[in-house]
Design a protein around this motif. Structure first.
Motif, PDB file in Angstrom:
ATOM      1  N   PHE A  13      -9.403   4.689  -2.164  1.00 41.29           N
ATOM      2  CA  PHE A  13      -9.339   5.343  -3.499  1.00 41.29           C
ATOM      3  C   PHE A  13     -10.333   6.071  -3.963  1.00 41.29           C
ATOM      4  O   PHE A  13     -11.322   5.769  -3.616  1.00 41.29           O
ATOM      5  CB  PHE A  13      -8.663   4.200  -4.487  1.00 41.29           C
ATOM      6  N   ARG A  41      -3.317   6.333  -6.779  1.00 41.65           N
ATOM      7  CA  ARG A  41      -4.104   7.671  -6.671  1.00 41.65           C
ATOM      8  C   ARG A  41      -3.582   8.807  -7.339  1.00 41.65           C
ATOM      9  O   ARG A  41      -4.616   9.484  -7.988  1.00 41.65           O
ATOM     10  CB  ARG A  41      -3.557   8.084  -5.125  1.00 41.65           C
ATOM     11  N   TYR A  85       0.863  -1.296   0.158  1.00 39.11           N
ATOM     12  CA  TYR A  85      -0.073   0.111   0.017  1.00 39.11           C
ATOM     13  C   TYR A  85       1.035   1.398   0.145  1.00 39.11           C
ATOM     14  O   TYR A  85       0.597   2.137  -0.903  1.00 39.11           O
ATOM     15  CB  TYR A  85      -0.909   0.172   1.213  1.00 39.11           C
ATOM     16  N   ALA A 135       0.129   2.651  -3.700  1.00 42.47           N
ATOM     17  CA  ALA A 135      -0.910   3.565  -3.456  1.00 42.47           C
ATOM     18  C   ALA A 135      -0.896   4.824  -4.043  1.00 42.47           C
ATOM     19  O   ALA A 135      -1.604   5.602  -4.663  1.00 42.47           O
ATOM     20  CB  ALA A 135      -1.545   3.490  -2.171  1.00 42.47           C
TER      21      ALA A 135
END
Length: 273
Positions: free
Chosen positions: A269, A111, A103, A107
């Motif tokens: 998200f 994102r 993550y 991420a």
């Protein structure tokens, strides 16, 4: 620098990871050496008398341990500390145990890719900005002979050329993050749904690249540009808008699957429109 998981990611983080791992090794060694002075010792010819404080008994128990056994134990403890400090940095992107690591690693790219797709990329599509769309989808260029003369073989410079919604920058990260919800022996429905959405996105991006090539004149179709009716810019623009909506739906499917039952410590998200 490359790895079997994510070539693009390693281009950015490999040097940092090496430095962090080196610092942790040094810290672990320092800690282990410092720990030796926490013992009260009395040296004899071939013996070390070690005082150990016991929380069970009120008095101090004195244990005689040979110097060889003591040093061997210390060496094993130091090795264990070093290994434990380095392994979390090099964990593979598979298995629930690595969710926290993956993550943090992927991420931000996922994102940022979603924000770009629903923002700047949407405007590029609206304005029929073919060169801008092409740059946004551009992949990492191949290594050249000139790169071999650079300190990092040109890795950093080539990585910077990857588009904001390229496969290397966004979709590879999304694919690897999806794997973290499964183990090597069992693939969950969550992972399958996320990977299916990534596959759909890859197909859409491929079609977008095809439309861009037609609009820019790179792909004239047919043999030597003959035998295929030229598509008007208005038609190409409509195709790109349709593909944008298709890609947005696939992205939202990915986000829905990723957010479903996501642990509370992780930020969810965002969808695109």
């Amino acid at each position: 620098f490359y790895c079997n998981e994510c070539r693009f990611e390693c281009q950015y983080t490999n040097n940092i990871t090496i430095k962090r791992a080196t610092m942790k090794i040094v810290a672990a060694l320092f800690a282990s050496l410092t720990a030796t002075h926490a013992f009260t010792t009395t040296t004899r010819t071939d013996r070390v008398v070690t005082t150990v404080l016991s929380s069970v008994s009120s008095g101090a128990n004195t244990v005689e341990t040979s110097r060889k056994v003591f040093l061997n134990t210390l060496a094993r403890a130091s090795t264990a500390a070093i290994v434990a400090s380095v392994l979390p940095e090099t964990a593979l992107a598979t298995g629930r145990a690595t969710l926290d690591v993956t993550y943090r690693r992927y991420a931000p790219r996922i994102r940022a890719g979603g924000e770009f797709y629903g923002g700047d990329f949407k405007q590029l599509v609206k304005n029929n900005d073919w060169s801008g769309i092409q740059a946004a989808l551009q992949e990492v260029p191949e290594r050249t002979k000139k790169d071999l003369n650079k300190a990092d073989s040109g890795v950093a410079a080539r990585a910077r050329q990857a588009g904001e919604f390229s496969d290397s920058r966004v979709l590879v990260a999304a694919d690897l993050f999806a794997s973290s919800f499964s183990s090597q022996n069992s693939v969950t429905d969550k992972t399958k749904k996320m990977k299916a959405a990534v596959a759909s996105l890859r197909s859409t991006v491929s079609e977008m690249n095809s439309v861009v090539k037609q609009a820019s004149g790179e792909d004239k179709g047919g043999f030597l540009g003959r035998g295929k009716k030229k598509v008007s810019e208005a038609e190409l623009a409509q195709q790109m808008r349709t593909l944008y909506a298709q890609g947005g739906n696939a992205w939202n499917e990915y986000v829905f699957a990723a957010n479903e039952n996501l642990a509370l410590q992780f930020d969810k998200f965002e969808y695109v429109s």
